[in-house]
Write a protein that holds these residues in place. Structure first.
Motif, PDB file in Angstrom:
ATOM      1  N   GLY A  38       0.801  -1.223   0.000  1.00  0.00           N
ATOM      2  CA  GLY A  38       0.000   0.000   0.000  1.00  0.00           C
ATOM      3  C   GLY A  38       0.832   1.270   0.000  1.00  0.00           C
ATOM      4  N   ILE A  39       2.084   1.162  -0.416  1.00  0.00           N
ATOM      5  CA  ILE A  39       2.984   2.313  -0.428  1.00  0.00           C
ATOM      6  C   ILE A  39       3.145   2.798  -1.874  1.00  0.00           C
ATOM      7  CG2 ILE A  39       5.310   3.141   0.098  1.00  0.00           C
ATOM      8  CD1 ILE A  39       5.466   0.796   2.138  1.00  0.00           C
ATOM      9  N   PRO A  40       2.792   4.043  -2.144  1.00  0.00           N
ATOM     10  CA  PRO A  40       2.944   4.544  -3.512  1.00  0.00           C
ATOM     11  C   PRO A  40       4.408   4.846  -3.838  1.00  0.00           C
ATOM     12  CG  PRO A  40       2.100   6.278  -2.101  1.00  0.00           C
ATOM     13  CD  PRO A  40       2.189   5.027  -1.260  1.00  0.00           C
ATOM     14  N   LEU A  41       4.733   4.724  -5.103  1.00  0.00           N
ATOM     15  CA  LEU A  41       6.075   5.046  -5.571  1.00  0.00           C
ATOM     16  C   LEU A  41       5.942   6.037  -6.724  1.00  0.00           C
ATOM     17  CD1 LEU A  41       9.190   4.576  -5.687  1.00  0.00           C
ATOM     18  CD2 LEU A  41       8.707   2.783  -7.374  1.00  0.00           C
ATOM     19  N   PHE A  42       6.628   7.146  -6.618  1.00  0.00           N
ATOM     20  CA  PHE A  42       6.640   8.146  -7.679  1.00  0.00           C
ATOM     21  C   PHE A  42       8.061   8.261  -8.206  1.00  0.00           C
ATOM     22  CE2 PHE A  42       3.260   9.317  -4.770  1.00  0.00           C
ATOM     23  CZ  PHE A  42       2.182   9.463  -5.628  1.00  0.00           C
ATOM     24  N   VAL A  43       8.211   8.141  -9.489  1.00  0.00           N
ATOM     25  CA  VAL A  43       9.518   8.265 -10.120  1.00  0.00           C
ATOM     26  C   VAL A  43       9.545   9.590 -10.869  1.00  0.00           C
ATOM     27  CG1 VAL A  43      11.123   7.279 -11.797  1.00  0.00           C
ATOM     28  CG2 VAL A  43       9.741   5.775 -10.346  1.00  0.00           C
ATOM     29  N   VAL A  44      10.527  10.405 -10.540  1.00  0.00           N
ATOM     30  CA  VAL A  44      10.670  11.705 -11.183  1.00  0.00           C
ATOM     31  C   VAL A  44      12.067  11.772 -11.787  1.00  0.00           C
ATOM     32  CG1 VAL A  44      10.669  14.201 -10.836  1.00  0.00           C
ATOM     33  CG2 VAL A  44       9.125  12.752  -9.495  1.00  0.00           C
ATOM     34  N   ILE A  45      12.128  12.056 -13.064  1.00  0.00           N
ATOM     35  CA  ILE A  45      13.416  12.175 -13.736  1.00  0.00           C
ATOM     36  C   ILE A  45      13.661  13.657 -13.989  1.00  0.00           C
ATOM     37  CG2 ILE A  45      14.773  11.568 -15.767  1.00  0.00           C
ATOM     38  CD1 ILE A  45      12.998   9.036 -15.964  1.00  0.00           C
ATOM     39  N   ALA A  46      14.614  14.200 -13.268  1.00  0.00           N
ATOM     40  CA  ALA A  46      14.932  15.617 -13.406  1.00  0.00           C
ATOM     41  C   ALA A  46      15.933  15.815 -14.546  1.00  0.00           C
ATOM     42  CB  ALA A  46      15.526  16.148 -12.103  1.00  0.00           C
ATOM     43  N   PRO A  47      15.702  16.802 -15.387  1.00  0.00           N
ATOM     44  CA  PRO A  47      16.644  17.039 -16.485  1.00  0.00           C
ATOM     45  C   PRO A  47      17.949  17.636 -15.966  1.00  0.00           C
ATOM     46  CG  PRO A  47      14.997  18.762 -16.433  1.00  0.00           C
ATOM     47  CD  PRO A  47      14.596  17.757 -15.398  1.00  0.00           C
ATOM     48  N   GLY A  48      19.039  17.293 -16.616  1.00  0.00           N
ATOM     49  CA  GLY A  48      20.326  17.890 -16.279  1.00  0.00           C
ATOM     50  C   GLY A  48      20.432  19.286 -16.877  1.00  0.00           C
ATOM     51  N   LYS A  49      21.338  20.045 -16.380  1.00  0.00           N
ATOM     52  CA  LYS A  49      21.533  21.418 -16.847  1.00  0.00           C
ATOM     53  C   LYS A  49      21.789  21.473 -18.351  1.00  0.00           C
ATOM     54  CE  LYS A  49      24.410  25.463 -15.980  1.00  0.00           C
ATOM     55  NZ  LYS A  49      25.521  25.990 -15.195  1.00  0.00           N
ATOM     56  N   ALA A  50      22.530  20.506 -18.865  1.00  0.00           N
ATOM     57  CA  ALA A  50      22.848  20.500 -20.291  1.00  0.00           C
ATOM     58  C   ALA A  50      21.593  20.312 -21.146  1.00  0.00           C
ATOM     59  CB  ALA A  50      23.872  19.412 -20.597  1.00  0.00           C
ATOM     60  N   ASN A  51      20.582  19.648 -20.613  1.00  0.00           N
ATOM     61  CA  ASN A  51      19.313  19.514 -21.335  1.00  0.00           C
ATOM     62  C   ASN A  51      18.546  20.829 -21.349  1.00  0.00           C
ATOM     63  OD1 ASN A  51      18.967  16.755 -22.248  1.00  0.00           O
ATOM     64  ND2 ASN A  51      19.082  16.207 -20.099  1.00  0.00           N
ATOM     65  N   LEU A  52      18.665  21.588 -20.280  1.00  0.00           N
ATOM     66  CA  LEU A  52      17.926  22.845 -20.177  1.00  0.00           C
ATOM     67  C   LEU A  52      18.575  23.977 -20.969  1.00  0.00           C
ATOM     68  CD1 LEU A  52      17.101  22.718 -16.372  1.00  0.00           C
ATOM     69  CD2 LEU A  52      15.573  22.208 -18.275  1.00  0.00           C
ATOM     70  N   TYR A  53      19.888  23.909 -21.139  1.00  0.00           N
ATOM     71  CA  TYR A  53      20.626  24.973 -21.812  1.00  0.00           C
ATOM     72  C   TYR A  53      21.346  24.453 -23.050  1.00  0.00           C
ATOM     73  CZ  TYR A  53      19.708  27.593 -17.566  1.00  0.00           C
ATOM     74  OH  TYR A  53      19.091  28.228 -16.515  1.00  0.00           O
ATOM     75  N   ARG A  54      20.633  23.723 -23.878  1.00  0.00           N
ATOM     76  CA  ARG A  54      21.234  23.137 -25.082  1.00  0.00           C
ATOM     77  C   ARG A  54      21.855  24.187 -25.991  1.00  0.00           C
ATOM     78  NH1 ARG A  54      19.116  17.761 -27.014  1.00  0.00           N
ATOM     79  NH2 ARG A  54      18.137  16.858 -25.204  1.00  0.00           N
ATOM     80  N   GLU A  55      21.278  25.377 -26.003  1.00  0.00           N
ATOM     81  CA  GLU A  55      21.814  26.421 -26.885  1.00  0.00           C
ATOM     82  C   GLU A  55      23.230  26.842 -26.508  1.00  0.00           C
ATOM     83  OE1 GLU A  55      19.650  28.489 -23.512  1.00  0.00           O
ATOM     84  OE2 GLU A  55      19.195  26.801 -24.816  1.00  0.00           O
ATOM     85  N   ASP A  56      23.668  26.505 -25.315  1.00  0.00           N
ATOM     86  CA  ASP A  56      25.021  26.854 -24.874  1.00  0.00           C
ATOM     87  C   ASP A  56      26.036  25.746 -25.140  1.00  0.00           C
ATOM     88  OD1 ASP A  56      24.013  29.244 -24.031  1.00  0.00           O
ATOM     89  OD2 ASP A  56      23.944  28.701 -21.922  1.00  0.00           O
ATOM     90  N   LEU A  57      25.580  24.627 -25.702  1.00  0.00           N
ATOM     91  CA  LEU A  57      26.488  23.526 -26.010  1.00  0.00           C
ATOM     92  C   LEU A  57      27.110  23.751 -27.384  1.00  0.00           C
ATOM     93  CD1 LEU A  57      24.301  20.520 -24.828  1.00  0.00           C
ATOM     94  CD2 LEU A  57      26.094  21.713 -23.555  1.00  0.00           C
ATOM     95  N   PRO A  58      28.289  23.160 -27.605  1.00  0.00           N
ATOM     96  CA  PRO A  58      28.938  23.345 -28.909  1.00  0.00           C
ATOM     97  C   PRO A  58      28.173  22.647 -30.031  1.00  0.00           C
ATOM     98  CG  PRO A  58      30.214  21.860 -27.504  1.00  0.00           C
ATOM     99  CD  PRO A  58      29.058  22.356 -26.707  1.00  0.00           C
TER     100      PRO A  58
END
Length: 71
Positions: free
Chosen positions: A51-71
């Motif tokens: 009876g215990i719920p499990l929530f899986v959350v995948i947080a994006p890395g900084k490189a995913n959020l700021y792709r425009e700053d990648l080469p």
């Protein structure tokens, strides 16, 4: 995290492992991912039986959020 970082556009500092993930350089393969999902399903089923719920959350890395700053 291996601690190695790189300074890219707009003076953004990224861990090199995060950059490698975004460009797909460290893909472990479908079999590896499927194995992880099966293990997670076992944990989920075990907790659900109690009876215990499990929530899986995948947080994006900084490189995913700021792709425009990648080469």
């Amino acid at each position: 995290m291996d601690g190695k970082a790189v300074l890219l556009k707009n003076k953004n500092l990224f861990y090199i492992n995060n950059v490698r993930s975004v460009i797909g350089d460290d893909f472990k393969g479908k079999q590896f991912i499927t194995g992880r999902i099966k293990k997670l399903q076992l944990v989920y089923d075990s907790l659900q039986a109690r009876g215990i719920p499990l929530f899986v959350v995948i947080a994006p890395g900084k490189a995913n959020l700021y792709r425009e700053d990648l080469p």
